[in-house]
Design a protein around this motif. Sequence first.
Motif: not given
Length: 87
Positions: A23-24, A40-45, A54-58
């Motif tokens: 996402e960003s 990076v920010e990822v939409r996991e759910l 539910v987002l996650a930072s990687y």
Amino acid sequence: MKPRELVTAAIEEMADLVGLPVESVSGIERDDDGTWRVTVEVRELERVPDTMDVLASYEVRLSDDGEVVGFHRTRRYPRSAADGRMG
């Protein structure tokens, strides 16, 4: 590579590796060992309403030529808590 190119490489590689939409980008910095760290920010759910996604930072580590040398998830959170607070 320029920082913009590294960010593009991180986005493309993460989408392929985890199979989820990025996402960003929330950060980029060069480590002492010469690698780059891109957050990076990822939409996991995906949920309804989208504020419940539910987002996650990687953190993605890249070489100077844009190859991924490692990545790991640093946190997972509901979109409504994107500022770091849980409610």
